[in-house]
Design an enzyme around this catalytic site. Sequence first.
Site, PDB file in Angstrom:
ATOM      1  N   SER A  56       0.791  -1.238   0.000  1.00  0.00           N
ATOM      2  CA  SER A  56       0.000   0.000   0.000  1.00  0.00           C
ATOM      3  C   SER A  56       0.818   1.280   0.000  1.00  0.00           C
ATOM      4  CB  SER A  56      -0.949   0.016   1.205  1.00  0.00           C
ATOM      5  OG  SER A  56      -2.061  -0.809   0.953  1.00  0.00           O
ATOM      6  N   LYS A  59       0.106   3.850  -2.574  1.00  0.00           N
ATOM      7  CA  LYS A  59      -0.872   4.942  -2.476  1.00  0.00           C
ATOM      8  C   LYS A  59      -0.231   6.307  -2.277  1.00  0.00           C
ATOM      9  CE  LYS A  59      -4.516   1.926  -0.685  1.00  0.00           C
ATOM     10  NZ  LYS A  59      -3.901   0.826   0.059  1.00  0.00           N
ATOM     11  N   SER A 116      -5.627   3.607   4.852  1.00  0.00           N
ATOM     12  CA  SER A 116      -5.159   2.896   3.662  1.00  0.00           C
ATOM     13  C   SER A 116      -6.296   2.213   2.914  1.00  0.00           C
ATOM     14  CB  SER A 116      -4.095   1.857   4.048  1.00  0.00           C
ATOM     15  OG  SER A 116      -3.376   1.426   2.910  1.00  0.00           O
TER      16      SER A 116
END
Length: 385
Positions: A56, A59, A116
């Site tokens: 993640s 991101k 997230s």
Amino acid sequence: MKKWICVGLILAMLALPAQAQPSGLSVAGKSALLMDAATGTVLFESNAHEKLAPASVTKVMTLLLIMEAIDSGKIGWQETVTASAEAAAKGGSQIFLKEGETMTVEDMVKSIAVSSANDCACAMAEHIAGSEAAFVDLMNQKAKELGMNDTSFVNCTGLDDEPEAENHKTSAYDIALMSRELIVKHPDIEKYTTIWMDTVRNGTFGLSNTNKLIRFYNGATGLKTGYTSGAGYCLSATAKRDGMELIAVVMGCETSKERLAACKTLLDFGFANYALVTPELSESNSVPVKLGVENQVNAVPGEKPQLLISKGQKDMVTTQITLEESVTAPVSQGQRLGTMEIKAGDQILAQIPMVAEAPVERLTLGQLFIQMLRHLSGSPSPAAG
């Protein structure tokens, strides 16, 4: 002008001591990197260009493109985003969007930065580009612009159970590059990356930051965690102290505790050994102008210099400005008028051009004639004030 600034910054980097690559510093994970946000100077690296799955931490790029869209006016903070079936179906970390559910851009960004949320990342990608695939094209285009040569994105979330996920790779160095672009160019993101706990859906759904440094590390400003079974535990951690902001990246750690400890070690090292110095001018610096409508022009640094130096040199920094004795009009804005030399003791850290703050036009023949008559009659010139 930018060429001179770059020369100055390169000189400053060369002035850094050998401890910029400390042999005794060791951190967990498959790769790691520490970077100064203001100058982009790498202070420590270990396998920093190894291509690995980022989970993640992906991101960071998703948030960067969202912030670019907001800051350019393409979308607004209070604009409504509708979740598609594809967004609602995202697994992993999420806030459990339902198909057709609406939420503001601000709450979507908050959910991505704090919790997230994969579903929100996908919804925002579709809202900006029309589809996640089109948004991923923008991600890869931006990566190329930033010089992220180790990177290939295939989704906007970092999930590794999606088609072609084995090709979704980046490096610690590239993560630092996109992290720097996000925090330096879009400082408003800090409002969301520093949230420890918050809510969305009118207070009915709680958010808790996956980056525990936000609560427990002095000066922490973000930025993004990541975990999948394939990628391991990853983190891009940012923190700010005494005007200096650092970016610590680790990838492929075995536990969440290990990634936090690794980033803390990197940040502690940076803050203990380095300082960011921005020399300030104590007084105005003017240069006489011949044949100009103004009889002087103010000289200013061509760009605000920021120098990363060894902390032991901080109190030794001095500046010396050398200017032209005079200049003949016309003078253009940004025209070089001299040099500001920045030193630590006898060591030259940087040489920054001093340039004209404003243009000065040349006197016309008529104005010169009137000025000559005034001079002969003893009247003051209007340009002499």
